[in-house]
Write a protein that holds these residues in place. Structure first.
Motif, mmCIF file in Angstrom:
data_model
loop_
_atom_site.group_PDB
_atom_site.id
_atom_site.type_symbol
_atom_site.label_atom_id
_atom_site.label_comp_id
_atom_site.label_asym_id
_atom_site.label_seq_id
_atom_site.Cartn_x
_atom_site.Cartn_y
_atom_site.Cartn_z
ATOM 1 N N THR A 40 0.911 -1.099 0.066
ATOM 2 C CA THR A 40 0.003 0.034 0.014
ATOM 3 C C THR A 40 0.934 1.216 -0.071
ATOM 4 O O THR A 40 0.674 2.089 -0.402
ATOM 5 C CB THR A 40 -0.937 0.171 1.154
ATOM 6 N N SER A 41 2.028 1.205 0.592
ATOM 7 C CA SER A 41 2.992 2.289 0.640
ATOM 8 C C SER A 41 3.491 2.690 -0.677
ATOM 9 O O SER A 41 4.039 3.920 -1.076
ATOM 10 C CB SER A 41 4.014 2.055 1.764
ATOM 11 N N GLN A 42 3.479 1.789 -1.755
ATOM 12 C CA GLN A 42 3.754 2.006 -3.065
ATOM 13 C C GLN A 42 2.553 2.069 -4.030
ATOM 14 O O GLN A 42 2.684 1.802 -5.380
ATOM 15 C CB GLN A 42 4.744 0.882 -3.346
ATOM 16 N N ILE A 43 1.617 2.626 -3.441
ATOM 17 C CA ILE A 43 0.154 2.628 -4.235
ATOM 18 C C ILE A 43 0.299 3.825 -5.474
ATOM 19 O O ILE A 43 -0.334 3.701 -6.317
ATOM 20 C CB ILE A 43 -1.073 2.767 -3.464
ATOM 21 N N ASN A 44 1.155 4.686 -5.264
ATOM 22 C CA ASN A 44 1.479 5.706 -6.464
ATOM 23 C C ASN A 44 2.238 5.364 -7.357
ATOM 24 O O ASN A 44 2.800 6.135 -8.176
ATOM 25 C CB ASN A 44 1.574 7.243 -5.667
ATOM 26 N N ASN A 45 3.120 4.196 -6.917
ATOM 27 C CA ASN A 45 4.118 3.822 -8.067
ATOM 28 C C ASN A 45 3.522 3.098 -9.297
ATOM 29 O O ASN A 45 3.322 2.009 -9.100
ATOM 30 C CB ASN A 45 5.241 3.164 -7.096
ATOM 31 N N PRO A 46 3.509 3.666 -10.339
ATOM 32 C CA PRO A 46 2.980 2.888 -11.467
ATOM 33 C C PRO A 46 3.562 1.786 -11.942
ATOM 34 O O PRO A 46 2.613 0.674 -12.080
ATOM 35 C CB PRO A 46 3.535 4.023 -12.594
ATOM 36 N N TYR A 47 4.812 1.430 -11.694
ATOM 37 C CA TYR A 47 5.440 0.132 -11.565
ATOM 38 C C TYR A 47 4.899 -1.024 -11.041
ATOM 39 O O TYR A 47 4.226 -1.912 -11.509
ATOM 40 C CB TYR A 47 6.988 0.083 -11.561
ATOM 41 N N PHE A 48 4.447 -0.556 -9.756
ATOM 42 C CA PHE A 48 3.886 -1.802 -8.735
ATOM 43 C C PHE A 48 2.459 -2.078 -9.086
ATOM 44 O O PHE A 48 1.965 -3.086 -8.707
ATOM 45 C CB PHE A 48 4.284 -1.233 -7.273
ATOM 46 N N VAL A 49 1.859 -0.835 -9.499
ATOM 47 C CA VAL A 49 0.564 -1.011 -9.686
ATOM 48 C C VAL A 49 0.257 -1.823 -10.978
ATOM 49 O O VAL A 49 -0.848 -2.833 -11.050
ATOM 50 C CB VAL A 49 -0.223 0.533 -9.875
ATOM 51 N N VAL A 50 0.943 -1.439 -12.070
ATOM 52 C CA VAL A 50 0.904 -2.261 -13.344
ATOM 53 C C VAL A 50 1.424 -3.674 -13.121
ATOM 54 O O VAL A 50 0.604 -4.787 -13.691
ATOM 55 C CB VAL A 50 1.711 -1.539 -14.289
ATOM 56 N N PRO A 101 -9.728 1.104 -1.565
ATOM 57 C CA PRO A 101 -9.871 2.600 -1.001
ATOM 58 C C PRO A 101 -8.539 3.209 -1.180
ATOM 59 O O PRO A 101 -8.343 4.146 -1.214
ATOM 60 C CB PRO A 101 -10.427 2.364 0.360
ATOM 61 N N ALA A 102 -7.228 2.609 -0.960
ATOM 62 C CA ALA A 102 -6.159 3.172 -1.046
ATOM 63 C C ALA A 102 -5.600 3.520 -2.303
ATOM 64 O O ALA A 102 -4.743 4.687 -2.255
ATOM 65 C CB ALA A 102 -5.044 1.924 -0.559
ATOM 66 N N LEU A 103 -6.102 3.101 -3.338
ATOM 67 C CA LEU A 103 -5.839 3.737 -4.836
ATOM 68 C C LEU A 103 -6.572 4.985 -4.986
ATOM 69 O O LEU A 103 -6.144 5.983 -5.782
ATOM 70 C CB LEU A 103 -6.089 2.720 -5.520
ATOM 71 N N PHE A 104 -7.571 5.148 -4.221
ATOM 72 C CA PHE A 104 -8.381 6.515 -4.612
ATOM 73 C C PHE A 104 -8.863 7.078 -3.437
ATOM 74 O O PHE A 104 -9.486 8.158 -3.438
ATOM 75 C CB PHE A 104 -9.889 5.904 -5.389
ATOM 76 N N GLY A 105 -8.089 6.938 -2.105
ATOM 77 C CA GLY A 105 -8.258 7.664 -0.845
ATOM 78 C C GLY A 105 -9.648 7.866 -0.605
ATOM 79 O O GLY A 105 -10.323 8.800 -0.112
ATOM 80 N N ARG A 106 -10.477 6.910 -0.577
ATOM 81 C CA ARG A 106 -11.961 6.509 -0.228
ATOM 82 C C ARG A 106 -12.058 6.075 1.342
ATOM 83 O O ARG A 106 -11.115 5.829 1.743
ATOM 84 C CB ARG A 106 -12.743 5.558 -1.095
ATOM 85 N N ASN A 107 -13.035 6.591 1.755
ATOM 86 C CA ASN A 107 -13.360 6.187 3.282
ATOM 87 C C ASN A 107 -13.899 4.727 3.589
ATOM 88 O O ASN A 107 -14.393 4.321 2.138
ATOM 89 C CB ASN A 107 -14.014 7.090 4.168
ATOM 90 N N ASP A 108 -14.228 4.407 4.617
ATOM 91 C CA ASP A 108 -14.782 3.045 4.693
ATOM 92 C C ASP A 108 -16.491 3.024 4.091
ATOM 93 O O ASP A 108 -16.675 1.859 3.586
ATOM 94 C CB ASP A 108 -14.802 2.683 6.240
ATOM 95 N N LEU A 109 -17.150 4.030 4.162
ATOM 96 C CA LEU A 109 -18.524 4.232 3.771
ATOM 97 C C LEU A 109 -18.441 4.239 2.146
ATOM 98 O O LEU A 109 -19.223 3.491 1.639
ATOM 99 C CB LEU A 109 -19.162 5.275 4.272
ATOM 100 N N GLU A 110 -17.716 4.790 1.477
ATOM 101 C CA GLU A 110 -17.373 4.795 0.176
ATOM 102 C C GLU A 110 -17.151 3.426 -0.379
ATOM 103 O O GLU A 110 -17.573 2.954 -1.473
ATOM 104 C CB GLU A 110 -16.495 5.941 -0.211
ATOM 105 N N THR A 111 -16.125 2.876 0.286
ATOM 106 C CA THR A 111 -15.701 1.446 0.045
ATOM 107 C C THR A 111 -16.877 0.384 -0.129
ATOM 108 O O THR A 111 -17.134 -0.313 -0.764
ATOM 109 C CB THR A 111 -14.479 0.809 0.991
ATOM 110 N N LYS A 112 -17.514 0.498 1.176
ATOM 111 C CA LYS A 112 -18.597 -0.410 1.357
ATOM 112 C C LYS A 112 -19.783 -0.246 0.280
ATOM 113 O O LYS A 112 -20.367 -1.324 -0.250
ATOM 114 C CB LYS A 112 -19.209 -0.403 2.857
#
Length: 215
Positions: free
Chosen positions: A109-119, A168-179
């Motif tokens: 999750t700490s590397q969620i903004n790293n395109p290499y790891f996401v791809v 939620p980590a990819l888009f900065g959502r809270n628990d309600l939005e994720t649910k």
């Protein structure tokens, strides 16, 4: 100093200790020196296997992917159910509550903004995990418990939406939005004939994200 007689053991020790430190301190806060101190290893001993901290993280990610694949095979072999649909639901719940998977995901999750790891994660999802789920869907079609078509495509869509769109980590959502998104995914998959998401699974996924600190 003599040559290391057990390079494979050293490689695994580096991965195990690094993973532990990444989980406890966070990837960004863990230095190469922290890893060396924990291992009681020289820089030369570490750089024989890895040229950088990024290479260690990449190996941790690969190990996580292999762990999930191996676990999937083991669960499939050991899970008993009245049909493939119920078997698939049990397997997904097991994956959603596995503590080691969540611990490794905390590192990634700490590397969620790293395109290499996401791809890389997307590719693993489609090439490695989806075919396993697809075979279970095919079993469900044969035994009549699932009514979907194109099991390979269906498995890919399901995993990509579950692991990425609803993450939620990819888009900065809270628990309600994720649910809300998980419940929408539940409806979408039911329309596709893959009604394998129930409230127990949704709650397990939400709990897992909370433990990861995803929101």
């Amino acid at each position: 100093m003599g040559r290391n007689k057990y390079p494979e053991q050293t490689f695994e020790r580096i991965l195990d200790i690094s993973t532990k430190l990444f989980i406890e301190k966070g990837y960004e806060q863990t230095s190469i020196q922290d890893i060396l101190d924990a291992l009681n290893l020289s820089k030369g001993g570490l750089y024989h296997h890895f040229k950088s901290k990024e290479e260690i993280l990449e190996a941790v990610m690969q190990k996580r992917a292999q762990y999930v694949t191996d676990m999937l095979h083991d669960i499939i072999q050991g899970t008993k159910a009245i049909n493939a649909k119920e078997k698939l639901k049990k397997i997904l719940y097991h994956l959603g509550t596995d503590l080691e998977t969540h611990s490794l995901d905390m590192v990634l999750t700490s590397q969620i903004n790293n395109p290499y790891f996401v791809v890389s994660g997307l590719q693993t999802c489609v090439k490695q995990d989806a075919p396993i789920i697809s075979r279970l869907i095919e079993e469900g079609i044969k035994d009549g418990s699932l009514k979907t078509t194109q099991p390979a495509f269906c498995a890919e869509v399901f995993l990509l939406l579950l692991n990425y769109w609803a993450n939620p980590a990819l888009f900065g959502r809270n628990d309600l939005e994720t649910k809300e998104r998980l419940h929408y995914l539940q409806s979408v998959m039911s329309l596709l004939g893959l009604d394998i998401i129930d409230d127990n699974l949704i709650n397990a996924i939400l709990s897992g994200y909370e433990k990861m600190g995803a929101y």
